[in-house]
Write a protein that holds these residues in place. Sequence first.
Motif, PDB file in Angstrom:
ATOM      1  N   SER B  13       0.761  -1.169   0.271  1.00  0.00           N
ATOM      2  CA  SER B  13       0.473   0.040  -0.053  1.00  0.00           C
ATOM      3  C   SER B  13       0.921   1.338   0.316  1.00  0.00           C
ATOM      4  N   ARG B  14       2.308   1.243  -0.306  1.00  0.00           N
ATOM      5  CA  ARG B  14       3.595   2.537  -0.268  1.00  0.00           C
ATOM      6  C   ARG B  14       2.814   3.113  -1.793  1.00  0.00           C
ATOM      7  N   THR B  15       3.012   4.447  -1.474  1.00  0.00           N
ATOM      8  CA  THR B  15       2.830   5.133  -3.439  1.00  0.00           C
ATOM      9  C   THR B  15       3.968   6.275  -2.936  1.00  0.00           C
ATOM     10  N   ASN B  16       4.529   6.284  -3.716  1.00  0.00           N
ATOM     11  CA  ASN B  16       5.468   8.142  -3.854  1.00  0.00           C
ATOM     12  C   ASN B  16       5.708   8.502  -4.912  1.00  0.00           C
ATOM     13  N   ALA B  17       5.952   9.761  -5.145  1.00  0.00           N
ATOM     14  CA  ALA B  17       6.849  10.431  -5.805  1.00  0.00           C
ATOM     15  C   ALA B  17       7.746  11.727  -5.302  1.00  0.00           C
ATOM     16  N   THR B 177      11.099  -8.145  -0.582  1.00  0.00           N
ATOM     17  CA  THR B 177      10.437  -6.738  -1.220  1.00  0.00           C
ATOM     18  C   THR B 177      10.666  -5.686  -0.002  1.00  0.00           C
ATOM     19  N   ILE B 178      10.077  -5.902   0.650  1.00  0.00           N
ATOM     20  CA  ILE B 178      10.227  -4.814   1.874  1.00  0.00           C
ATOM     21  C   ILE B 178      11.379  -4.442   2.231  1.00  0.00           C
ATOM     22  N   ARG B 179      12.246  -4.905   2.639  1.00  0.00           N
ATOM     23  CA  ARG B 179      13.066  -4.966   3.541  1.00  0.00           C
ATOM     24  C   ARG B 179      14.591  -4.677   2.623  1.00  0.00           C
ATOM     25  N   SER B 180      14.607  -4.770   1.164  1.00  0.00           N
ATOM     26  CA  SER B 180      15.223  -4.313  -0.114  1.00  0.00           C
ATOM     27  C   SER B 180      15.153  -2.552  -0.424  1.00  0.00           C
ATOM     28  N   ASN B 181      13.305  -2.270  -0.108  1.00  0.00           N
ATOM     29  CA  ASN B 181      13.236  -1.407  -1.090  1.00  0.00           C
ATOM     30  C   ASN B 181      12.616  -0.426  -0.994  1.00  0.00           C
ATOM     31  N   LEU B 182      12.486   0.641  -0.412  1.00  0.00           N
ATOM     32  CA  LEU B 182      11.985   1.699   0.041  1.00  0.00           C
ATOM     33  C   LEU B 182      10.487   1.566  -0.361  1.00  0.00           C
ATOM     34  N   SER B 183      11.177   1.517  -2.124  1.00  0.00           N
ATOM     35  CA  SER B 183       8.996   2.187  -2.463  1.00  0.00           C
ATOM     36  C   SER B 183       7.710   1.078  -2.294  1.00  0.00           C
ATOM     37  N   VAL B 184       8.188   0.387  -1.624  1.00  0.00           N
ATOM     38  CA  VAL B 184       7.407  -1.302  -1.538  1.00  0.00           C
ATOM     39  C   VAL B 184       6.716  -1.308   0.315  1.00  0.00           C
ATOM     40  N   GLY B 185       5.615  -0.816   0.962  1.00  0.00           N
ATOM     41  CA  GLY B 185       5.943  -0.587   2.528  1.00  0.00           C
ATOM     42  C   GLY B 185       4.148  -1.299   2.947  1.00  0.00           C
ATOM     43  N   LEU B 186       4.522  -1.851   4.470  1.00  0.00           N
ATOM     44  CA  LEU B 186       3.330  -2.372   4.849  1.00  0.00           C
ATOM     45  C   LEU B 186       2.061  -1.402   4.860  1.00  0.00           C
TER      46      LEU B 186
END
Lengths: 244, 244
Positions: B13-17, B177-186
Amino acid sequence: MRLRAGLLFASDSRTNAGVDHIATFRKMNIFEVPGERLVTLLNAGNLATTQSVVSLLRQRASGGGRHLLNLPSMYDVAELVGRTVKEVVARDSDGGGQLNQGVDFGANFIVGGQIRGEAPRLFHVYPQGNFIEATEDTPYLQIGESKYGKPIIDRVIDFDSSLTEATKCALISFDSTIRSNLSVGLPLDMLLYRTDSFAPARPHRVTAEDPYFNRLRQGWGGGLKRVFEQLPDDDWFLPDQIGG
Amino acid sequence: MRLRAGLLFASDSRTNAGVDHIATFRKMNIFEVPGERLVTLLNAGNLATTQSVVSLLRQRASGGGRHLLNLPSMYDVAELVGRTVKEVVARDSDGGGQLNQGVDFGANFIVGGQIRGEAPRLFHVYPQGNFIEATEDTPYLQIGESKYGKPIIDRVIDFDSSLTEATKCALISFDSTIRSNLSVGLPLDMLLYRTDSFAPARPHRVTAEDPYFNRLRQGWGGGLKRVFEQLPDDDWFLPDQIGG
């Protein structure tokens, strides 16, 4: 990887210009003066660029002036690799536009080693010629198809890992990548360097027939499946909770 | 994943700009007529595009004509989602050039479900509006940051895996994925659907505080480390072989 114990270099050997044009090229190049320095280059990206960069660096290392075999620090070595990348990309992309047909001339290099008087150092040189250096907090650098194999490195490697652990981790990281992505393939080239040894480089090649590598893959794959099978369940996804 | 046993949907549920503009948005949307159909959409890519596509699909599903709640097949559903993606991207990028400032308006959707009279089906709808369908040979589809979490799925999932196995695999794939990449998150949104059940959808949300998810992460991480520690060594990388 740059660890307290030393350096580990690992590279696959697959190159492709589309899936119907796959070939094997060594992506590891070693420059050394045993007893005084070891410099290792790994490369990813445009093969014409990486081959030209390595050829120029090697050709110039037998001439006068400043080169990989006499520069006083690894920082200077990284800077020279970056400058040579820029030189080759500028030469090959000269003409621009139509002539280049959208080809990416870029290449990334990992540059690492030790020069007497310094600790071992490790750099990532970008296609733009600038570079970053590995630190104790981030002791490893990757180029190319790096994502598939990153999670296992993040889980098991830190600056105090041994070179033996680093080697096994790099091998299973590559195994995961090879299974998931056609653009990465055997054989693997591995080089270990112990801090302050200044010993002659003895690179090791791991092929598809390597009995140890196959035992390692099976041990890892089988172990993962056993751990997976023993993971606990939760109520919400048990069979009687999913639509009866 | 589309397995013999049913369907599993999982989304973060992570989104980023940019890393300084991170937010939480649900990326799973469910359209259903219990007893007759379940249609689930997962999305990745431009948030304005994905929200508009879902809003238009939902708005139109309460009107006349053909829509997600009355189309006769999942193939038609995938085609409608693709058409709606194209409509939104064309609308938002209208003007072009300078006005768009290099923004990527594209979005990918995973579209899956079951409509009475058909088996469960699963599609990947591309930003261009065309789409592919999962098969028994390739029973899972991924969108977004898919590479980190792919190796574990390749190792443990096939068409005959159970929904329980699929759920645990998806959770540990996301954990990597969450551990290795900031653009994916709980949090993670999970939905399980058993073939031919046509039961009401009961999505489950996994948060950072979820005690089961933390037990699972620990069990997986600890198990990996144990397997890693037990891997065999080879002569060429033992300490006495590396520069003395």
